[in-house]
Design an enzyme around this catalytic site. Structure first.
Site, PDB file in Angstrom:
ATOM      1  N   ASP A 178       0.842  -1.308   0.164  1.00 21.44           N
ATOM      2  CA  ASP A 178      -0.026   0.031  -0.005  1.00 21.44           C
ATOM      3  C   ASP A 178       0.840   1.288   0.209  1.00 21.44           C
ATOM      4  O   ASP A 178       2.022   1.229  -0.192  1.00 21.44           O
ATOM      5  CB  ASP A 178      -1.020  -0.118   1.110  1.00 21.44           C
ATOM      6  N   ASP A 185       1.633   4.836   2.414  1.00 20.89           N
ATOM      7  CA  ASP A 185       0.817   5.456   3.764  1.00 20.89           C
ATOM      8  C   ASP A 185       1.222   6.759   3.713  1.00 20.89           C
ATOM      9  O   ASP A 185       2.330   7.086   3.304  1.00 20.89           O
ATOM     10  CB  ASP A 185       1.898   4.601   4.822  1.00 20.89           C
ATOM     11  N   ASP A 216      -3.225   4.355   2.791  1.00 20.91           N
ATOM     12  CA  ASP A 216      -3.581   4.704   4.284  1.00 20.91           C
ATOM     13  C   ASP A 216      -3.278   6.311   4.423  1.00 20.91           C
ATOM     14  O   ASP A 216      -2.350   6.577   4.122  1.00 20.91           O
ATOM     15  CB  ASP A 216      -3.045   4.113   5.391  1.00 20.91           C
TER      16      ASP A 216
END
Ligand code: GTP
Ligand code: MN
Ligand code: MN
Length: 372
Positions: A204, A206, A296
């Site tokens: 992902d 962040d 995120d």
């Protein structure tokens, strides 16, 4: 025969936050085997066994030399016992039989598949496994209830399994900053997680968001997310509002920052036509113009920023070790909000990561050496 020089080299500090752990290391085959065994233990619900393997793997990640024998490692922290067998097998046979056995272990394979879905933890996967779920399509069964996270995780499974490259992470950063800066032009947005540690790919991307003026942060995440949604840039999002948690209870790694767990539709760069730039869409029928990427977004008040930056840079094991060190060696409670003295019942402020390491009596470890 191990020379005295090698003996000297083979000392490793017991806590991961007391040593430097680079991204690449000398004993990858052994480390991979230990990490697989750690994962298998976690998937069986044995947290203690899992942690033992994780700690051993982490110690070997900071070794500057390639191991020649299991004996060489026997006095290193966490590298005795079971770990010795693993090292010996890898060095002698090139494979570890316990790891090999996992390849044909149906339960392990299935648990690994299910927990790789966004929003699915060990407990959910276990329940599904007991209910007979073996493959993704089994989740189409209407008797199986999926949360919104899990539904999105299944829908975008294939995209989310593909590693996010550094180049894609940079484009995600551009997209996220563009959305946030529409509302607060001088907002501070920092890429954290694995990319800050120098990783070239991740699962992902962040981001940590802050501003000296707390008012500027109020309602910001919702506005930016709504705007991205209106532009068709979001495939999914789930925002957790800020909660003033009992932030300094021990063993509470989760924090209460306002956090958005999102799946972004990252527009593809058109590489099929020379000279074509971003925004020149679909090039042939059926081709998708975007790729799903997990993102995120974490909003932190300015006075907690240094702690949040340290807490969201990772690695997970480095963070766990920092907290363990703080508590056991310094009697201080550390998390992504702050540092707290239970003895004096007060918070200890800090404005940089360097300052936090100093407060803990630790030598500063730069992000690229936190790959524990
Ligand atoms: P990849 O994303 O797999 O490349 O690795 P990563 O190191 O970036 O992992 P991840 O994105 O899962 O987490 C990044 C850091 O954020 C890690 O240090 C985690 O410990 C931390 N983190 C993840 N979730 C939370 C959370 O809910 N609260 C806090 N405080 N930290 C978290
Ligand atoms: Mn990450
Ligand atoms: Mn993350």
């Amino acid at each position: 025969c191990v020379s005295k020089d090698t003996d000297v080299l083979l000392t490793v500090a017991p806590y991961a936050c007391q040593r430097q752990t680079p991204l690449t290391h000398q004993n990858s085959e052994i480390i991979d085997a230990l990490e697989k065994l750690g994962k298998a233990a976690a998937l069986r619900g044995s947290e203690v066994r899992s942690l033992a393997f994780t700690r051993a793997a982490s110690v070997l990640k900071s070794l500057p030399i390639r191991l020649q024998s299991a004996d060489q490692a026997k006095n290193l922290p966490f590298c005795g016992g079971h770990c010795q067998t693993v090292i010996q097998e890898i060095l002698e046979d090139g494979v570890c039989h316990e790891v090999e056995a996992l390849q044909t272990n149906e339960q392990y394979q299935c648990m690994e598949l299910l927990t790789s879905i966004f929003g699915v933890g060990v407990h959910t996967a276990e329940r599904w496994y007991k209910d007979g779920v073996r493959k993704l399509s089994d989740l189409d069964d209407p008797n199986i209830k999926l949360t919104a996270d899990q539904r999105a995780g299944v829908t975008h499974y294939t995209d989310l399994q593909r590693p996010v490259t550094r180049e894609k992470a940079d484009r995600v950063q551009h997209l996220i900053k563009n959305a946030l800066h529409r509302f607060v032009p001088d907002l501070e947005v920092t890429m954290t997680g694995g990319f800050r540690r120098g990783k070239q790919q991740g699962h992902d991307v962040d981001f940590l968001i802050t501003h000296p003026d707390g008012e500027a942060l109020s309602g910001l995440l919702k506005k930016a997310v709504d705007w991205m949604d209106s532009q068709g840039l979001l495939l999914y999002h789930h925002t957790r509002v800020r909660s003033r948690v009992q932030a300094h209870r021990r063993n509470v790694p989760m924090d209460g920052h306002e956090t958005c767990y999102a799946i972004v539709a990252l527009p593809n760069l058109d590489t099929s036509k020379a000279g074509a730039g971003v925004g020149s869409d679909v090039t042939f029928p059926g081709a998708r113009a975007w790729r799903a990427v997990r993102v995120d977004l974490v909003v932190t008040p300015y006075d907690e920023y240094a702690f949040a930056l340290l807490g969201w840079t990772g690695s997970k094991h480095f963070e766990r070790e920092l907290r363990r060190f703080s508590w056991h060696e310094k009697n201080l409670s550390l998390n992504s909000h702050g540092l707290y003295s239970t003895e004096k019942q007060c918070s200890i402020p800090a404005t940089s990561e360097e300052e936090i390491f100093a407060l803990l009596g630790l030598q500063y470890v730069p992000p690229q050496y936190r790959n524990a």
